[in-house]
Design a protein around this motif. Sequence first.
Motif, PDB file in Angstrom:
ATOM      1  N   UNK A 210     -39.359 -34.658 -10.354  1.00 55.54           N
ATOM      2  CA  UNK A 210     -40.628 -33.928 -10.316  1.00 55.54           C
ATOM      3  C   UNK A 210     -40.439 -32.517  -9.769  1.00 55.54           C
ATOM      4  N   UNK A 211     -39.619 -32.393  -8.716  1.00 58.61           N
ATOM      5  CA  UNK A 211     -39.341 -31.077  -8.125  1.00 58.61           C
ATOM      6  C   UNK A 211     -38.651 -30.175  -9.140  1.00 58.61           C
ATOM      7  N   UNK A 212     -37.680 -30.723  -9.854  1.00 61.26           N
ATOM      8  CA  UNK A 212     -36.948 -29.936 -10.851  1.00 61.26           C
ATOM      9  C   UNK A 212     -37.894 -29.416 -11.931  1.00 61.26           C
ATOM     10  N   UNK A 213     -38.749 -30.277 -12.447  1.00 60.13           N
ATOM     11  CA  UNK A 213     -39.671 -29.871 -13.511  1.00 60.13           C
ATOM     12  C   UNK A 213     -40.638 -28.808 -13.019  1.00 60.13           C
ATOM     13  N   UNK A 214     -41.173 -28.997 -11.801  1.00 61.19           N
ATOM     14  CA  UNK A 214     -42.119 -28.015 -11.256  1.00 61.19           C
ATOM     15  C   UNK A 214     -41.428 -26.678 -11.005  1.00 61.19           C
ATOM     16  N   UNK A 215     -40.230 -26.715 -10.427  1.00 59.57           N
ATOM     17  CA  UNK A 215     -39.512 -25.474 -10.136  1.00 59.57           C
ATOM     18  C   UNK A 215     -39.150 -24.729 -11.407  1.00 59.57           C
ATOM     19  N   UNK A 216     -38.720 -25.456 -12.440  1.00 60.82           N
ATOM     20  CA  UNK A 216     -38.375 -24.815 -13.703  1.00 60.82           C
ATOM     21  C   UNK A 216     -39.584 -24.133 -14.327  1.00 60.82           C
ATOM     22  N   UNK A 217     -40.738 -24.773 -14.237  1.00 63.34           N
ATOM     23  CA  UNK A 217     -41.958 -24.174 -14.781  1.00 63.34           C
ATOM     24  C   UNK A 217     -42.355 -22.931 -13.995  1.00 63.34           C
ATOM     25  N   UNK A 218     -42.229 -23.001 -12.663  1.00 63.11           N
ATOM     26  CA  UNK A 218     -42.585 -21.851 -11.836  1.00 63.11           C
ATOM     27  C   UNK A 218     -41.645 -20.671 -12.085  1.00 63.11           C
ATOM     28  N   UNK A 219     -40.359 -20.960 -12.213  1.00 63.14           N
ATOM     29  CA  UNK A 219     -39.380 -19.884 -12.380  1.00 63.14           C
ATOM     30  C   UNK A 219     -39.379 -19.323 -13.790  1.00 63.14           C
ATOM     31  N   UNK A 220     -39.403 -20.197 -14.789  1.00 63.76           N
ATOM     32  CA  UNK A 220     -39.194 -19.755 -16.160  1.00 63.76           C
ATOM     33  C   UNK A 220     -40.467 -19.761 -16.991  1.00 63.76           C
ATOM     34  N   UNK A 221     -41.460 -20.550 -16.622  1.00 63.36           N
ATOM     35  CA  UNK A 221     -42.666 -20.632 -17.433  1.00 63.36           C
ATOM     36  C   UNK A 221     -42.346 -21.162 -18.811  1.00 63.36           C
ATOM     37  N   UNK A 222     -42.813 -20.459 -19.813  1.00 64.23           N
ATOM     38  CA  UNK A 222     -42.529 -20.850 -21.197  1.00 64.23           C
ATOM     39  C   UNK A 222     -41.416 -20.010 -21.799  1.00 64.23           C
ATOM     40  N   UNK A 223     -40.714 -19.231 -20.965  1.00 66.68           N
ATOM     41  CA  UNK A 223     -39.641 -18.369 -21.468  1.00 66.68           C
ATOM     42  C   UNK A 223     -38.458 -19.208 -21.929  1.00 66.68           C
ATOM     43  N   UNK A 224     -37.928 -18.867 -23.066  1.00 68.16           N
ATOM     44  CA  UNK A 224     -36.752 -19.569 -23.590  1.00 68.16           C
ATOM     45  C   UNK A 224     -35.581 -18.629 -23.807  1.00 68.16           C
ATOM     46  N   UNK A 225     -35.809 -17.329 -23.734  1.00 69.64           N
ATOM     47  CA  UNK A 225     -34.741 -16.361 -23.970  1.00 69.64           C
ATOM     48  C   UNK A 225     -34.358 -15.639 -22.703  1.00 69.64           C
TER      49      UNK A 225
END
Length: 264
Positions: A210-225
């Motif tokens: 859960x922490x990993x998913x939340x942190x990834x969303x906070x850091x990267x959002x919907x960015x893929x590039x």
Amino acid sequence: MTQDVIISPLGRADGSASYISNGYSVLAAVNGPVEVQRRDEIPEESAIDVVLRPAIGVGGVRERHLESIIEKTLRQVILVSAHPRTLIQITLQVVAAPDEGSALNSLHQSASVSTMPILGHSDIDLSQNLSTLPALLQSSILALLSTSLPLTTTLTSTLIAVSRTGELVTEPSVKAKNESTSLHVLAFSSHGELLVAESEGMFGMDIWDQVYSRAEKLCRGSNTGDLTQPDDVDMEPSQPKSLEDSLRNAIKAKAAREHRWRES
């Protein structure tokens, strides 16, 4: 996700940045590549020296530990092979930290810092070791971006606390950190790679996921590039939806200021 960023506030450094977020204020300065002492020389790479100065008192075990984490992380960001047998020095001054007051009352240092998501337990104040790390990493990358040093990627970092009820708290207050069962600092590259995973406290794999998913969303959002894709030519900052967006906007604002002379 309120942040205050100033790029290149120091005139005598090769690169610098001021970063304020969630009560933490850090001033970063980068100098290099410069001549390195022969004993520290690396034949095929640049040596990286990180110096961390706390807001109160002198540096101790905690600062040396954080310096080690930052140095290992920035070695993955800086293209160290571009300037072999030289030194890149990063100086980080903590200007303000909301939990420095409690740090004075806690003379013991944490001995249970884990770089892997395992089940552990610690009776020390969790906020002492990891709370400042995201601001230190963010200020470091901003200062590096203000230099002419070649980078392989950029990074964004965040802190997440897990409450006693299992709730994930982003940008936790001092009270929330002191009452949490675990603290987690994660940093992601602009390519989506996990660069830092530092945790303290007691938690299981379900909480880690859960922490990993939340942190990834906070850091990267919907960015893929990557932040430096050639098709990104819009120089006007947009409303940030992630830490990557905030980093992008800071660089856009710096570029816009530096090109104002062309409009006159």
